[in-house]
Motif scaffolding. Structure first.
Motif, short mmCIF file in Angstrom:
data_model
loop_
_atom_site.label_atom_id
_atom_site.label_comp_id
_atom_site.label_asym_id
_atom_site.label_seq_id
_atom_site.Cartn_x
_atom_site.Cartn_y
_atom_site.Cartn_z
N LEU A 71 50.34 46.72 29.07
CA LEU A 71 51.20 47.03 30.22
C LEU A 71 50.63 46.41 31.50
N LEU A 72 49.30 46.48 31.67
CA LEU A 72 48.70 45.89 32.88
C LEU A 72 48.92 44.38 32.89
N LEU A 86 51.55 43.08 31.69
CA LEU A 86 53.01 42.93 31.67
C LEU A 86 53.51 42.30 30.38
N LEU A 133 43.72 35.67 34.53
CA LEU A 133 43.28 36.58 35.60
C LEU A 133 41.86 36.24 36.03
N PRO A 134 41.46 36.63 37.25
CA PRO A 134 40.08 36.39 37.67
C PRO A 134 39.09 37.19 36.83
N TYR A 135 37.81 36.75 36.81
CA TYR A 135 36.80 37.39 35.96
C TYR A 135 36.67 38.88 36.26
N LEU A 136 36.70 39.22 37.56
CA LEU A 136 36.52 40.62 37.92
C LEU A 136 37.64 41.47 37.30
N ALA A 137 38.86 40.95 37.31
CA ALA A 137 39.97 41.69 36.71
C ALA A 137 39.80 41.76 35.20
N LEU A 145 37.50 44.55 34.59
CA LEU A 145 38.19 45.81 34.86
C LEU A 145 39.14 46.17 33.70
N ILE A 146 39.89 45.18 33.21
CA ILE A 146 40.80 45.46 32.10
C ILE A 146 40.01 45.81 30.84
#
Lengths: 204, 204, 204
Positions: B58-59, B61, B123-127, B130-131
């Motif tokens: 879902l994150l 999409l 997505l960026p590494y930080l994301a 986080l995911i």
């Protein structure tokens, strides 16, 4: 990666930062604190800071901006860390006043930006208010659930929900009714909601 | 329907199966057990097994793969049923050791595949980290909330969150830094996280 | 804005209305009531009424219809307000019987419409049943968590989960197996689930 900072992004980052600060303070309060670690409190800050925006983006079927733009996570962590540092160094009286002030400060932003993005996405006004309320309260709802406290949303709480409705409606009236720009509409809605909420809290 | 089994799907199914097994064991532990029925524990196994992947999809999409490919639900139910059968037939000492082992075994997989899919999605590494953390902890978070226990994520827990960050970062370093393939990167990240976590638990 | 009322929308609005009514009644019951305000109970009604449909739409990667069509929120608020009015004016015996009846009445609708929309979206049957169960139970799950009660889903509860599976499977058999239209399939599935559940409750 997307480090752009449009008007909406700046308002959204203010919302994320103030709510993360507030969530970390909340997690340290005696009724909420459940022997959390420092990592746990930083995480609760991140949840309290980012959940509102993520819920809004998912409801609007957009990839959460908090994942695309690293500034969200970085600012939320800094805000939660700052709250923790202040909390450790301050007395009980200061903490309590600070928390009340921080709640009033944090509450309107997500309501405003939620209503603004829903309006932009072409949703009906009622849905824009609903998304404003959901964005503004989602973080606190999750933090309360996690801390095993009855969520503030549903109990006597000095117009907690009412303030978010006021902020969203005020923004919609300014932006869609009077055709004001994003910033004038945002500032009018913020001041109205902040004053209303702070007055409600002082009257108890 | 989509019974395909690419590399990501196999890693994802390992994640779903091990986490479902672990969640069903958890729901039977004295601090978590709240007079659940057998159906209730199977459901908690399904939630613990699939929530991480569904949250990730879902994150990002995407339609949750756990809905498109029936293997997810079937394997999660079998894993939860197996955990229940072992739990009924074993003594307290075995159960406790098995649970610790199963937690270390289950924890890294969703962190790895979450980071891998976020990387793939640009997505960026930080994301991506986080995911990874969200996928690896979402199932346990929901099971803890449902069992009315303070979620492990936020309390002293032998590097529970740290292990998921380590697994996600290790995968990113191997896959994006050293350009290793999906499987070598996954195995290195899994071994690093498993050893780290098991050592942390033994030292207590 | 989208005030259209197709077959699916009408079934969905029945689901939202009956579940909102039921959630507001539930929040007033002694084991659930936690000093909620009237606004809190209306909100719990909205959550109990709309969460199932929103969860379904997000899992199917669609903008939640409850946001596009204002009828959802309006009907949920009216239903929750009606429940509150009845609750205040009635005796304990009536309230208890009414609540049992309202639960049986509310439970099948989201299971049916969830299975119907998943079928329409081309998902496998197993996923259609899963989405039916998730839609039918999401609202109650959130209300139970919010009221800090072990969610009914997981404990002895007169075939609570079984009823939702029965409703979803019955709809799929009628619609996909016997090629019945939406309304005949819905009514057969509703009657089967309602009778099954009410009988299970009377037998205790």
């Amino acid at each position: 990666m997307d480090w752009r900072f449009g008007d909406f992004t700046i308002i959204d980052l203010i919302a994320a930062t103030t709510n993360a600060f507030n969530a970390a303070l909340l997690a340290r309060r005696p009724d909420h604190y459940k022997h959390f670690t420092v990592v746990g409190i930083l995480l609760l800050g991140v949840i309290g800071g980012l959940a509102g925006g993520i819920a809004r983006d998912l409801l609007l079927l957009q990839t959460p901006v908090a994942l695309l733009n690293p500034a969200y996570l970085i600012l939320a962590l800094i805000a939660a860390g700052t709250a923790l540092a202040i909390d450790y160094r301050s007395g009980q009286a200061l903490r309590s006043g600070l928390f009340q002030f921080a709640t009033s400060l944090a509450l309107p932003w997500y309501a405003i930006i939620g209503a603004a993005e829903a309006l932009d996405a072409g949703l009906p006004y009622l849905a824009a208010v609903l998304i404003g309320v959901v964005s503004a309260t989602a973080g606190r709802y999750l933090v309360d659930l996690t801390c095993r406290v009855t969520p503030k949303l549903f109990i006597r709480s000095e117009w907690y929900v009412g303030t978010t409705i006021l902020a969203a409606v005020a923004y919609l009236v300014c932006a869609a009714g009077f055709r004001l720009g994003v910033w004038p509409a945002t500032l009018i809605a913020f001041v109205a909601a902040f004053v209303f909420r702070y007055a409600a809290m002082l009257r108890g």
